[in-house]
Motif scaffolding. Structure first.
Motif, PDB file in Angstrom:
ATOM      1  N   LEU A 176      14.342   4.924 -31.440  1.00 33.44           N
ATOM      2  CA  LEU A 176      14.412   3.576 -30.870  1.00 33.44           C
ATOM      3  C   LEU A 176      14.785   3.646 -29.389  1.00 33.44           C
ATOM      4  CD1 LEU A 176      14.345   0.511 -31.410  1.00 33.44           C
ATOM      5  CD2 LEU A 176      16.772   0.648 -31.960  1.00 33.44           C
ATOM      6  N   ILE A 177      15.778   4.481 -29.086  1.00 34.41           N
ATOM      7  CA  ILE A 177      16.186   4.645 -27.681  1.00 34.41           C
ATOM      8  C   ILE A 177      15.019   5.209 -26.864  1.00 34.41           C
ATOM      9  CG2 ILE A 177      17.720   5.900 -26.113  1.00 34.41           C
ATOM     10  CD1 ILE A 177      19.844   5.761 -28.383  1.00 34.41           C
ATOM     11  N   GLY A 178      14.324   6.165 -27.435  1.00 40.55           N
ATOM     12  CA  GLY A 178      13.186   6.785 -26.738  1.00 40.55           C
ATOM     13  C   GLY A 178      12.091   5.803 -26.413  1.00 40.55           C
ATOM     14  N   VAL A 179      11.801   4.938 -27.359  1.00 44.54           N
ATOM     15  CA  VAL A 179      10.741   3.943 -27.147  1.00 44.54           C
ATOM     16  C   VAL A 179      11.180   2.887 -26.130  1.00 44.54           C
ATOM     17  CG1 VAL A 179       9.745   1.949 -28.326  1.00 44.54           C
ATOM     18  CG2 VAL A 179       9.432   4.206 -29.286  1.00 44.54           C
ATOM     19  N   SER A 180      12.483   2.620 -26.097  1.00 43.46           N
ATOM     20  CA  SER A 180      12.991   1.543 -25.232  1.00 43.46           C
ATOM     21  C   SER A 180      13.316   1.988 -23.817  1.00 43.46           C
ATOM     22  CB  SER A 180      14.265   0.945 -25.836  1.00 43.46           C
ATOM     23  OG  SER A 180      14.114   0.771 -27.209  1.00 43.46           O
ATOM     24  N   THR A 181      13.522   3.289 -23.617  1.00 44.95           N
ATOM     25  CA  THR A 181      13.955   3.756 -22.290  1.00 44.95           C
ATOM     26  C   THR A 181      12.763   3.857 -21.354  1.00 44.95           C
ATOM     27  OG1 THR A 181      15.670   5.068 -23.359  1.00 44.95           O
ATOM     28  CG2 THR A 181      15.202   5.567 -21.052  1.00 44.95           C
ATOM     29  N   LEU A 222       7.912  12.233 -19.670  1.00 44.03           N
ATOM     30  CA  LEU A 222       6.688  11.560 -20.105  1.00 44.03           C
ATOM     31  C   LEU A 222       6.543  11.581 -21.616  1.00 44.03           C
ATOM     32  CD1 LEU A 222       4.110  10.183 -19.054  1.00 44.03           C
ATOM     33  CD2 LEU A 222       3.022  12.422 -18.994  1.00 44.03           C
ATOM     34  N   SER A 223       7.079  12.620 -22.252  1.00 40.66           N
ATOM     35  CA  SER A 223       6.837  12.805 -23.688  1.00 40.66           C
ATOM     36  C   SER A 223       7.703  11.911 -24.566  1.00 40.66           C
ATOM     37  CB  SER A 223       7.106  14.263 -24.071  1.00 40.66           C
ATOM     38  OG  SER A 223       8.498  14.518 -24.040  1.00 40.66           O
ATOM     39  N   VAL A 224       8.845  11.478 -24.031  1.00 39.97           N
ATOM     40  CA  VAL A 224       9.862  10.847 -24.895  1.00 39.97           C
ATOM     41  C   VAL A 224       9.337   9.650 -25.676  1.00 39.97           C
ATOM     42  CG1 VAL A 224      12.028   9.550 -24.848  1.00 39.97           C
ATOM     43  CG2 VAL A 224      11.857  11.743 -23.680  1.00 39.97           C
ATOM     44  N   SER A 264       6.237   8.847 -26.472  1.00 43.49           N
ATOM     45  CA  SER A 264       5.253   9.294 -27.467  1.00 43.49           C
ATOM     46  C   SER A 264       5.937  10.048 -28.590  1.00 43.49           C
ATOM     47  CB  SER A 264       4.210  10.204 -26.817  1.00 43.49           C
ATOM     48  OG  SER A 264       3.459   9.468 -25.894  1.00 43.49           O
ATOM     49  N   LEU A 265       6.944  10.853 -28.254  1.00 41.36           N
ATOM     50  CA  LEU A 265       7.687  11.603 -29.259  1.00 41.36           C
ATOM     51  C   LEU A 265       8.327  10.641 -30.250  1.00 41.36           C
ATOM     52  CD1 LEU A 265      10.091  14.549 -28.350  1.00 41.36           C
ATOM     53  CD2 LEU A 265      10.559  13.031 -30.246  1.00 41.36           C
ATOM     54  N   ALA A 266       8.945   9.606 -29.707  1.00 38.53           N
ATOM     55  CA  ALA A 266       9.604   8.616 -30.568  1.00 38.53           C
ATOM     56  C   ALA A 266       8.588   7.921 -31.466  1.00 38.53           C
ATOM     57  CB  ALA A 266      10.342   7.599 -29.705  1.00 38.53           C
ATOM     58  N   THR A 267       7.449   7.559 -30.893  1.00 39.28           N
ATOM     59  CA  THR A 267       6.397   6.892 -31.684  1.00 39.28           C
ATOM     60  C   THR A 267       5.878   7.830 -32.767  1.00 39.28           C
ATOM     61  OG1 THR A 267       5.751   5.691 -29.700  1.00 39.28           O
ATOM     62  CG2 THR A 267       4.183   5.674 -31.528  1.00 39.28           C
ATOM     63  N   MET A 268       5.617   9.092 -32.396  1.00 40.73           N
ATOM     64  CA  MET A 268       5.133  10.088 -33.370  1.00 40.73           C
ATOM     65  C   MET A 268       6.147  10.251 -34.494  1.00 40.73           C
ATOM     66  SD  MET A 268       2.147  11.331 -32.380  1.00 40.73           S
ATOM     67  CE  MET A 268       2.133  12.506 -33.680  1.00 40.73           C
ATOM     68  N   ALA A 269       7.419  10.287 -34.143  1.00 41.52           N
ATOM     69  CA  ALA A 269       8.465  10.487 -35.150  1.00 41.52           C
ATOM     70  C   ALA A 269       8.448   9.346 -36.155  1.00 41.52           C
ATOM     71  CB  ALA A 269       9.833  10.599 -34.473  1.00 41.52           C
ATOM     72  N   ARG A 270       8.398   8.132 -35.658  1.00 38.44           N
ATOM     73  CA  ARG A 270       8.421   6.966 -36.549  1.00 38.44           C
ATOM     74  C   ARG A 270       7.167   6.897 -37.408  1.00 38.44           C
ATOM     75  NH1 ARG A 270      12.501   3.292 -35.490  1.00 38.44           N
ATOM     76  NH2 ARG A 270      11.428   1.753 -36.765  1.00 38.44           N
ATOM     77  N   MET A 271       6.016   7.153 -36.786  1.00 38.91           N
ATOM     78  CA  MET A 271       4.759   7.068 -37.547  1.00 38.91           C
ATOM     79  C   MET A 271       4.666   8.191 -38.578  1.00 38.91           C
ATOM     80  SD  MET A 271       3.454   4.357 -36.402  1.00 38.91           S
ATOM     81  CE  MET A 271       1.966   4.408 -37.376  1.00 38.91           C
ATOM     82  N   THR A 272       5.141   9.376 -38.212  1.00 36.36           N
ATOM     83  CA  THR A 272       5.124  10.502 -39.159  1.00 36.36           C
ATOM     84  C   THR A 272       6.022  10.182 -40.344  1.00 36.36           C
ATOM     85  OG1 THR A 272       4.751  12.058 -37.360  1.00 36.36           O
ATOM     86  CG2 THR A 272       5.567  12.985 -39.426  1.00 36.36           C
TER      87      THR A 272
END
Lengths: 522, 306
Positions: free
Chosen positions: B137-142, B180-182, B184-192
């Protein structure tokens, strides 16, 4: 059990990433050490400067912005330039005379001067440079600046006569502009359209390499005619983000940072490793008013707006004190600027009275156009002006546009009322911008101001070559604009740059230029 | 399969023609006169007219488009209005830089995002799951802008581990790639996590557990394979976002990429550069989606294209 293994793998992975990102610890800046990619020895004096935008070209005749001009001025020179006392002095010209009718300027040029490509600087080079500037085939976007030139005649190897179409009072001032830098004819003939990336000037530094999008590297020109550069190599790196430039300076990755935003100044002032350099500049920031739209055609309303804005408060609170309180339209460091005009003092009561006299006792609704990111804290300043105007009953809506759309809006004048803008001084003489900003129908006249008396005065100034008479008329012109309250002048921009405290010899000038030729590291 | 790939590549051409037309129209009808931007504040009408003539802006719009598109087919992307240099030269430098940065960010996002998602799914509702999803959540929001500056402040200024200027080798890539990755990483984590949870509730997973397979085999051998379709789809879309969305990261780290070039060109109304930048990004995005579709067939043999 298995998920524990996965978690451990994850943690190890993160450690691996962090570990591989560890480079050698950056060396504490000290004598002769350099954190850039350049190899440094005791003998090679290499410096790193970070700037916000990349030069667009190294062909002086295509330069239209200050940032590009700064790079140009490291490798080129003009026939004449301004000294610290606002006098025009010879640079590549040894001396000059004017004919009695004021039309012909004969220059005696310095001898034994070479271009960076080894070819000699002479009258031929001057003629070539200016004829190329004017030539429609060159398609220089600044060609109109050389419009006054009628003919260029070579009188000798180092003597050239330039004849103007009419007596031109600011002829010499125009010649100091970066668009008039002298270029090597041989280099232009050799490189043609690619001259813009293969420049050859006469300056103490020359281009070593240009890594597009990243950096320009300049090196010492060993055959410079004057005092040789103490700088051996300087790398101008492009770093668009203000905060990043400041961090690079603090970490020692950069020696000089050009353009430090006011908001960062306090932090840097506290840092003993950083030296702040400020200089009142040529640029005036103002609120323009569109005379095409009521009530801005009423002098009392314009005066009221001037009295309603607390300029000192803007300077102190938004710009951290890093600006100069205004007098007239022209910055006080411009030659022949009218510096003793009576400023419009902050007086909201007087503003309300003037509005009532003009028929707006309850104020009125309007708009303020503002760019964002074009000038330091531009949007914030517009918001402060909005609040201050509300105090006297003027209720304004802020309209923010990107620069391209903003220019279109201000030059078109269909939608603008109040608008924030800046103006500089390409020649260091008020004539050019007074003419462009305030004569009827002129290109920079976004106020749509029209005053036949002023127009006639400007026409007289154009052809007056006697500098004393000219100075009086320029004063008169500025007084008219000031008393007509055409603008609400907010402040004169202060240029703010910073260097590591062990870097000496970095000089900045009011015209937003600086010199990298004589840098030293203590 | 080869026929399918060929067909998809051929359809790239009409897609790019449409993209080029839309971009051309959008850019030309944006408010703002490029001649005035090139000329600067003190440009006179004479200067503006000379610029318009020199750059062909005075020609009818359809003629300008025709010249533009016919040059594209000759491999000429035009000359930058801002710099006077061939656009292709800047693209040749900037595009590989953006590709490098986006791919690095993608690798970090996919590897770590997938791993975190798997751990969260297998440890559903546990403390570690909650922590991971909080970080997501923090990753997607930052904002990447803020994250980039903080990373620079910590690793370059305070610790001095990563130089900020100079050699643009692998080390220079690390901080911008992480910044740059954070998201996308957060989104990938949630979707996975979502995908894995859904798959692991299926009967065949119950069956695999009942047959006594180890947790690793169940998770990686069965569940993950079935969740991969969703994961690969998201990864493909994320890559498109990374390609175009690297602008802010490029600015903060002074990384000379295509995003920054394109945005600066838009501001300067530098049409040829804007059009070239958008065409290159569009082409890459279409090819990435083709790759994703091809990967489906490898992940799930039941998917056939011929």
């Amino acid at each position: 059990m298995k998920t524990r293994k996965i978690t451990i793998a994850l943690i190890l992975g993160i450690m691996l990433i962090v570990g591989t990102s560890c480079g050698p610890k950056s060396i504490e800046p000290s004598d002769g050490n350099d954190n850039s990619g350049n190899s440094v020895s005791e003998e090679v004096k290499a410096f790193d400067i970070v700037m916000g935008t990349e030069p667009t070209t190294l062909d002086p005749q295509f330069v239209t912005d200050v940032n590009t001009a700064r790079s140009i001025m490291q490798i080129y020179e003009n026939l004449v330039s301004w000294d610290d006392d606002y006098n025009i002095v010879g640079d590549l010209a040894e001396s000059w005379t004017t004919s009695e009718d004021g039309l012909t300027w004969t220059f005696t040029l310095k001898q034994d001067v070479k271009f960076h490509d080894g070819t000699p600087f002479n009258a031929e080079a001057v003629k070539f440079t200016y004829e190329r500037f004017i030539d429609p085939a060159t398609a220089s976007p600044r060609a109109s600046q050389a419009d006054m030139i009628d003919n260029i005649e070579i009188l000798g190897e180092h003597e050239v006569a330039i004849t103007t179409k009419a007596p031109t009072g600011d002829f010499l001032a125009s010649m100091t502009s970066y668009n008039f830098c002298i270029i090597s004819p041989e280099a232009v003939k050799k490189h043609g359209k690619d001259y813009n990336i293969n420049p050859a000037g006469t300056g103490a530094l020359k281009l070593k390499e240009w890594n597009f999008g990243e950096s320009l590297v300049l090196e010492k020109f060993e055959d410079y005619w004057g005092e040789k550069a103490t700088t051996d190599i300087v790398k101008i790196s492009i770093v668009p983000e203000d905060a990043s430039r400041v961090m690079m300076l603090q970490s020692g990755d950069a020696d000089i940072a050009a353009g430090v935003p006011p908001i960062q100044m306090e932090k840097l002032q506290e840092d003993p490793n950083i030296n702040i350099i400020t200089e009142t500049g040529y640029r005036t920031i103002f609120m323009g008013m569109n005379f095409k739209h009521e009530p801005f055609d009423d002098l009392r309303v314009r005066q009221a707006i001037n009295h309603a804005i607390d300029k000192q408060s803007i300077i102190d609170n938004i710009l951290g004190g890093m600006a100069t309180a205004p007098v007239g339209v022209e910055s006080i460091v411009i030659s022949n600027a009218a510096t003793d005009l009576e400023p419009y003092e902050y007086n909201p009561e007087k503003a309300k009275k003037l509005l009532a006299e003009a028929g707006y006792p309850d104020g009125f609704k309007t708009t303020i156009h503002t760019p964002e990111g074009r000038y330091a804290m531009d949007r914030q300043i517009s918001e402060v002006v909005q609040a201050q105007l509300l105090e006297v009953g003027i209720d304004s809506e802020i309209i923010i546009l990107d620069w391209g759309a903003y220019q279109e809006a201000t030059t078109g004048g269909e939608t603008t009322n109040l608008f924030l803008l800046g103006k500089g001084s390409p020649t260091g003489d008020p004539y050019m911008t007074q003419q462009l900003s305030f004569t009827t129908g002129a290109g920079m006249n976004n106020s749509f101001y029209s005053n036949p008396t002023f127009d006639r005065l400007v026409d007289k100034i154009r052809v007056e070559v006697d500098q004393d008479k000219r100075a009086d008329m320029l004063y008169e012109a500025q007084k008219i604009i000031h008393e007509d309250a055409v603008y609400a002048v907010l402040y004169y921009e202060t240029q703010t740059m910073a260097t590591r405290s062990n870097v000496k010899g970095f000089e900045i000038y009011p015209n937003e230029m600086f010199k990298l030729w004589y840098l030293e590291r203590e | 399969m080869l026929k399918y790939i060929t067909k998809r590549i051929v359809t790239l051409i009409p897609i790019l023609v449409v993209v080029s037309l839309l971009t051309f129209l959008l850019v030309h009808f944006m408010p703002g006169d490029p001649a005035r931007i090139i000329g600067g504040e003190t440009a006179t009408q004479q200067d503006i007219d000379a610029i318009n003539k020199a750059y062909g802006f005075d020609k009818p719009i359809y003629k300008q488009y025709y010249n533009y598109i016919s040059n594209i087919f000759k491999g000429d992307l035009g000359t930058s209005i801002k710099t006077g240099r061939p656009v292709i030269n800047d693209i040749k430098i900037r595009f590989p830089n953006t590709l490098k940065l986006s791919l690095s960010a993608m690798v970090i996002a996919v590897v770590f995002g997938t791993l975190i998602g798997i751990v969260s799914a297998t440890k559903k509702y546990s403390f570690i799951d909650n922590i991971f999803m909080l970080f997501a959540l923090i990753g997607v929001s930052t904002p990447s802008f803020y994250l980039g500056l903080m990373l620079m402040l910590l690793f370059s200024v305070k610790l001095g581990w990563v130089p900020m200027l100079g050699d643009k080798g692998l080390i220079s890539l690390v901080l911008p790639a992480i910044a740059l990755s954070v998201r996308s990483l957060a989104t990938m984590a949630r979707m996975t996590r979502s995908s894995m949870i859904e798959v692991m509730s299926q009967d065949y997973i119950l069956s695999a557990n009942a047959q006594g397979f180890s947790e690793t085999k169940v998770v990686f051998g069965h569940a993950l394979k079935n969740a991969m379709i969703t994961i690969v789809t998201i990864a493909g879309l994320q890559f498109g976002y990374l390609l175009g969305g690297a602008v802010v990261t490029e600015k903060v780290f002074a990384y000379p990429g295509l995003g920054q070039l394109t945005v600066d060109a838009i501001r300067a109304r530098d049409f040829p550069t804007v059009q070239a930048g958008i065409l290159v990004i569009a082409t890459t995005f279409v090819l990435v989606n083709l790759l994703v579709d091809v990967l489906y067939a490898f992940i799930n043999p039941q998917i056939k294209y011929d």
